[in-house]
Design an enzyme around this catalytic site. Sequence first.
Site, mmCIF file in Angstrom:
data_model
loop_
_atom_site.group_PDB
_atom_site.id
_atom_site.type_symbol
_atom_site.label_atom_id
_atom_site.label_comp_id
_atom_site.label_asym_id
_atom_site.label_seq_id
_atom_site.Cartn_x
_atom_site.Cartn_y
_atom_site.Cartn_z
ATOM 1 N N THR A 173 -94.984 -61.780 -42.587
ATOM 2 C CA THR A 173 -94.715 -61.826 -41.161
ATOM 3 C C THR A 173 -93.429 -62.605 -40.966
ATOM 4 O O THR A 173 -93.255 -63.681 -41.545
ATOM 5 C CB THR A 173 -95.896 -62.440 -40.380
ATOM 6 O OG1 THR A 173 -95.474 -62.730 -39.066
ATOM 7 C CG2 THR A 173 -96.433 -63.700 -41.007
ATOM 8 N N GLU A 316 -101.638 -62.552 -39.366
ATOM 9 C CA GLU A 316 -102.506 -63.612 -39.909
ATOM 10 C C GLU A 316 -103.984 -63.385 -39.605
ATOM 11 O O GLU A 316 -104.851 -64.065 -40.147
ATOM 12 C CB GLU A 316 -102.090 -64.968 -39.318
ATOM 13 C CG GLU A 316 -100.775 -65.515 -39.856
ATOM 14 C CD GLU A 316 -99.567 -65.055 -39.040
ATOM 15 O OE1 GLU A 316 -99.661 -64.014 -38.366
ATOM 16 O OE2 GLU A 316 -98.547 -65.762 -39.086
ATOM 17 N N LYS A 426 -90.131 -75.209 -19.785
ATOM 18 C CA LYS A 426 -90.652 -76.420 -19.157
ATOM 19 C C LYS A 426 -89.665 -76.905 -18.114
ATOM 20 O O LYS A 426 -88.565 -77.316 -18.447
ATOM 21 C CB LYS A 426 -90.903 -77.487 -20.219
ATOM 22 C CG LYS A 426 -91.889 -78.522 -19.750
ATOM 23 C CD LYS A 426 -92.499 -79.290 -20.875
ATOM 24 C CE LYS A 426 -93.669 -80.095 -20.350
ATOM 25 N NZ LYS A 426 -94.167 -81.048 -21.321
ATOM 26 N N TRP A 431 -95.070 -76.116 -16.794
ATOM 27 C CA TRP A 431 -94.822 -74.929 -17.612
ATOM 28 C C TRP A 431 -94.602 -73.688 -16.761
ATOM 29 O O TRP A 431 -95.322 -73.427 -15.812
ATOM 30 C CB TRP A 431 -96.031 -74.658 -18.531
ATOM 31 C CG TRP A 431 -96.361 -75.795 -19.448
ATOM 32 C CD1 TRP A 431 -97.405 -76.656 -19.341
ATOM 33 C CD2 TRP A 431 -95.640 -76.208 -20.601
ATOM 34 N NE1 TRP A 431 -97.389 -77.582 -20.364
ATOM 35 C CE2 TRP A 431 -96.301 -77.323 -21.145
ATOM 36 C CE3 TRP A 431 -94.481 -75.748 -21.238
ATOM 37 C CZ2 TRP A 431 -95.859 -77.980 -22.298
ATOM 38 C CZ3 TRP A 431 -94.039 -76.402 -22.386
ATOM 39 C CH2 TRP A 431 -94.731 -77.504 -22.895
HETATM 40 P P1 AMP Z 1 -97.439 -59.821 -35.619
HETATM 41 O O1 AMP Z 1 -97.993 -60.730 -36.634
HETATM 42 O O2 AMP Z 1 -96.047 -59.352 -35.920
HETATM 43 O O3 AMP Z 1 -98.361 -58.679 -35.346
HETATM 44 O O4 AMP Z 1 -97.277 -60.626 -34.243
HETATM 45 C C1 AMP Z 1 -98.371 -61.270 -33.636
HETATM 46 C C2 AMP Z 1 -97.981 -61.745 -32.259
HETATM 47 O O5 AMP Z 1 -97.720 -60.626 -31.394
HETATM 48 C C3 AMP Z 1 -99.071 -62.496 -31.546
HETATM 49 O O6 AMP Z 1 -99.144 -63.841 -31.962
HETATM 50 C C4 AMP Z 1 -98.666 -62.345 -30.085
HETATM 51 O O7 AMP Z 1 -97.659 -63.278 -29.729
HETATM 52 C C5 AMP Z 1 -98.065 -60.960 -30.049
HETATM 53 N N1 AMP Z 1 -99.071 -59.990 -29.543
HETATM 54 C C6 AMP Z 1 -99.900 -59.209 -30.262
HETATM 55 N N2 AMP Z 1 -100.667 -58.442 -29.454
HETATM 56 C C7 AMP Z 1 -100.337 -58.752 -28.180
HETATM 57 C C8 AMP Z 1 -100.774 -58.320 -26.878
HETATM 58 N N3 AMP Z 1 -101.713 -57.386 -26.720
HETATM 59 N N4 AMP Z 1 -100.197 -58.894 -25.798
HETATM 60 C C9 AMP Z 1 -99.223 -59.815 -25.936
HETATM 61 N N5 AMP Z 1 -98.762 -60.261 -27.111
HETATM 62 C C10 AMP Z 1 -99.304 -59.749 -28.235
#
Ligand code: AMP
Length: 529
Positions: A173, A316, A426, A431
């Site tokens: 990631t 993760e 902020k 926030w």
């Molecule tokens: P990744 O590991 O590249 O899949 O990224 C994970 C991150 O994507 C999460 O920690 C969120 O910040 C974002 N994310 C995943 N699904 C959503 C969702 N349905 N709405 C908003 N953010 C999301």
Amino acid sequence: MLGAMQDFDLRVTHLIDHAARETGSREIVTRWADGSETRTTWAGIRHDALRMTQALRKVGVQPGDRVATLAMNHSRHLVSWYGAVGVGGVLHTINPRLFDDQLEYIANHAEDVVLLYDAAFAPIIERMKPKWTTIKRYICFDNGEFEAWIGDEDGNTTWATGDERDPCMLCYTSGTTGNPKGVLYEHRSTFLHAITGLQPAIFDFDARSVMLPVVPMFHAASWGLPWAGAAAGIKFVFSAVNDAAVLCDLMNREKVTHSAGVPTVWLATFKHMDETGTTLPTLRQAIIGGSAAPRFMIERLMKAGVNVAHAWGMTETSPIGTTGAKTWDWDDRSFEDQVTIKQMQGRVPFGVELRTVDLGDPAKVLPRDGQTSGALQVRGPWVIKRYFKAEADATDAEQWFDTGDVAILHPDGTLQLTDRTKDVIKSGGEWISSVELENAAMSHPAVAEAAAIGIYHPRWDERPILVVVKKAGAEVTGDEIKAHLAKSVAKWWLPDAVEFVAEIPHGGTGKISKKDLRDQFRDYKLADA
Ligand code: AMP
């Protein structure tokens, strides 16, 4: 105590054995980049995976070795998933959209020994070969090379056996800073995640399901679909190209019932549908995740009778964290309310636990009151304990993974993401959610994309600005956008400035890169600063 249950290690090779035994003639269709189409079956995938296992043994691959792929979605890629784990290896799906220095880092860090790739990515291979130090064998999926390689084998072999806690897959990631981090999935975690994926609120699979996964097989394990799909014995329809016209045509010809992709994919699909009058009459389950699904997208799909599984997860978390599981009072809610619920990030399946803690004081667990936002933490059998090659440390015992997301938990279990911890703005000690500003801006008809970032302000610490890409041919002023935002956010949240740009930077997984955007606006001065 006398009496016992059988020994049955939760290894992912059981998934393909099950699919081949119970739904062996169920089709796996591929539409290739050159426009040709091929059809195989679950029994065919298993046979080829067994042959690949034999071929991998011949090139000296040992259990635990990393077998990498650099490929789009297609049946040979699916074969390689089961072939790699079948030899006891660790499947490492590399994202071809990463930058060269990331590609160099991850293949070397993973110590990949074999790499299977699409001919379309041959230029990447040529560029990276001198830099990749551990890869001994390169095999192209195309031009008959993969078939010739496994063609010498008869498939008369058995899968490697071992412990269910053995690793089976590695996904990197790319965080916002530093080198990408590897997430090592285990057979057991992947097996349990696959079963969980079958739930109605998640993939809603049964043997009649026909799934076209648009989410690439190199992105967060394609949300676990190649594993869950085998557990249910569904028909898969793969496309090696991500073109809306091709996808819609395939969906209609193959009677696709399920599809999964990030919001951008659905946007492109809608655009094609509007331009051509195409409809998707067989579609009934749309899985949307990776970033927030906008309200109009959910509304449009729901109005067309499609169930929307708006999912939150991360590499993760294997990646299923939550999906749009209906609340118990769902049927008593108005359509408008139902869309509002779906726009949030849904509820956990059994196995996943969430909590929020104070952003400034992580020891303070926050109430699930539907109002208080905090740093989101997660735990469960398919949630990471520590990154690949990271040493054990004191935080292991806590078993709560810090997601880097900021969220509100509702009393009915609904998760509402409000930001990334690094992206919240902020202002004067309070926030401001960049995500809420972006969502509000995206609902303006002239806005194609919007991103909010914090800019230094001597009095308030930070103030938001909104960076906007206009839709082609659309005209709108900053003041008009602010007036539109004022309908849904507090006055002190309104951005100090709206800046129009031709493009907003995106990272390797297609999400907006706030880090690059902040870099771009590093020297930006607010009018009253
Ligand atoms: P990744 O590991 O590249 O899949 O990224 C994970 C991150 O994507 C999460 O920690 C969120 O910040 C974002 N994310 C995943 N699904 C959503 C969702 N349905 N709405 C908003 N953010 C999301």
